[in-house]
Design an enzyme around this catalytic site. Structure first.
Site, PDB file in Angstrom:
ATOM      1  N   HIS A 209       0.837  -1.198   0.000  1.00  0.00           N
ATOM      2  CA  HIS A 209       0.000   0.000   0.000  1.00  0.00           C
ATOM      3  C   HIS A 209       0.874   1.250   0.000  1.00  0.00           C
ATOM      4  CE1 HIS A 209      -2.525   3.212   1.710  1.00  0.00           C
ATOM      5  NE2 HIS A 209      -3.584   2.521   1.311  1.00  0.00           N
ATOM      6  N   GLY A 210       1.921   1.247   0.795  1.00  0.00           N
ATOM      7  CA  GLY A 210       2.868   2.351   0.831  1.00  0.00           C
ATOM      8  C   GLY A 210       2.593   3.390   1.891  1.00  0.00           C
ATOM      9  N   ASP A 211       1.328   3.572   2.273  1.00  0.00           N
ATOM     10  CA  ASP A 211       0.969   4.552   3.310  1.00  0.00           C
ATOM     11  C   ASP A 211      -0.134   3.972   4.179  1.00  0.00           C
ATOM     12  OD1 ASP A 211       1.026   6.971   4.701  1.00  0.00           O
ATOM     13  OD2 ASP A 211      -0.474   7.908   3.392  1.00  0.00           O
ATOM     14  N   PHE A 212       0.009   2.701   4.543  1.00  0.00           N
ATOM     15  CA  PHE A 212      -1.069   1.996   5.232  1.00  0.00           C
ATOM     16  C   PHE A 212      -1.127   2.393   6.698  1.00  0.00           C
ATOM     17  CE2 PHE A 212      -3.189  -1.468   7.400  1.00  0.00           C
ATOM     18  CZ  PHE A 212      -4.294  -1.668   6.589  1.00  0.00           C
TER      19      PHE A 212
END
Length: 314
Positions: A209-212
């Site tokens: 997700h990268g920014d979960f």
């Protein structure tokens, strides 16, 4: 009696760019971003007409890197119309949502490569995992993020964790020399050392997700909880999970024994998702220092001290 709004009706409501987005992007030196902001209301109106959508409202305060409008499709089904700000990764959110195809995340309904518009399944934007008690929120978050960790599509456009953190490395070095960050220099040095060591032998390469975090998981209809707003990257799960470890760090800081509580959180999440504890601890420290230095440079010293303090607990 006034007639009901029709799909694409421009007079149902005017599109106003939220102040938060204007403040965040308005000072960008990139001419493409300034042009995008200036044209955004008209771009939204054109997209509404092209896709036969009826505008309900543009929620405020909104995001800092995109505009989201709540709309109805021609058949009355609600949806969210999103316009990410232009940039090197602006088309990657749609690519990730398309690959997940509703598995653990909001479903992508349509995409326009010319305007960058994304039509996305409408979720309950006012109800995120942050509305739940902490233990329940972490449990639901772990179950959601597990679904997102799949093999990336062949020929994918996503950056790697190695590449993304390489770009951050020089920024960290520069920010770490600021006078206000003098006390954090040992942590900055450790974060830079971890950035060199951790990507050297990644245990896996999955879509992340990268920014979960808890605020990025909203209540849905076809599934209780679904993720939104990815900043997709390919790499190891520990990198993704580190951002979740940092969530609600203000609650840990306000409670008894915050250092022990932070380490317990790492252990609990690592064990529940079969992630190496040491690697999760390392990526958490790195991401805490990176975020803390950026917040401090932006003038948010309170948040910066909280994040750097969290890194120190580890």
């Amino acid at each position: 009696m006034a007639s009901a709004p029709q799909p694409g009706d421009r007079d149902t409501a005017r599109v106003h760019v939220p102040k938060r987005l204007l403040d965040a992007m308005g000072d960008s030196p990139a001419s493409a971003v300034r042009s995008w902001l200036d044209a955004l209301p008209e771009t939204v109106e054109r997209q509404l007409a092209a896709w036969e959508l009826t505008l309900e409202r543009v929620p405020t305060p909104g995001g800092r890197h995109s505009l989201v409008a709540l709309v109805q499709q021609a058949d009355g089904t609600p949806a969210a119309l999103k316009f990410p700000a232009p940039g090197p990764d602006s088309d990657h959110e749609g690519a990730a949502l398309a690959h997940w195809n509703g598995w653990g995340a909001a479903r992508l309904l349509r995409a326009d490569p010319d305007t960058g518009a994304l039509l996305i399944e409408r979720l309950r934007d006012a109800v995120s995992l942050r509305s739940l008690p902490e233990p329940k929120a972490l449990l639901e978050a772990a179950g959601t993020v597990r679904r997102l960790w799949v093999a990336p599509p062949e020929g994918h456009p996503f950056a790697s964790v190695t590449g993304r953190t390489a770009e951050e490395r020089e920024v960290l070095r520069a920010l770490g020399t600021a006078a206000w960050a003098a006390d954090a220099r040992p942590l900055t040095d450790e974060a830079l050392e971890l950035r060199e060591a951790l990507p050297a032998e990644p245990p896996e390469e999955v879509l992340l997700h990268g920014d979960f975090r808890q605020g990025k998981v909203l209540a849905g209809e076809r599934a209780p909880w679904l993720a939104v707003g990815p900043v997709p990257v390919v790499g190891e799960r520990a990198y993704d999970l580190a951002r979740l470890v940092l969530d609600r760090c203000e609650d840990l800081a306000a409670g008894p024994g915050p250092a022990a509580a932070a380490r317990r959180r790492i252990t609990k999440l690592a064990d529940s998702l079969d992630v190496d504890r040491d690697r999760l601890r390392g990526w958490t420290l790195y991401r805490a220092v990176e975020a803390g230095l950026r917040r401090g440079a932006a003038g948010d010293r309170r948040r910066a001290e909280l994040l750097l303090g969290f890194a120190g607990w580890l």
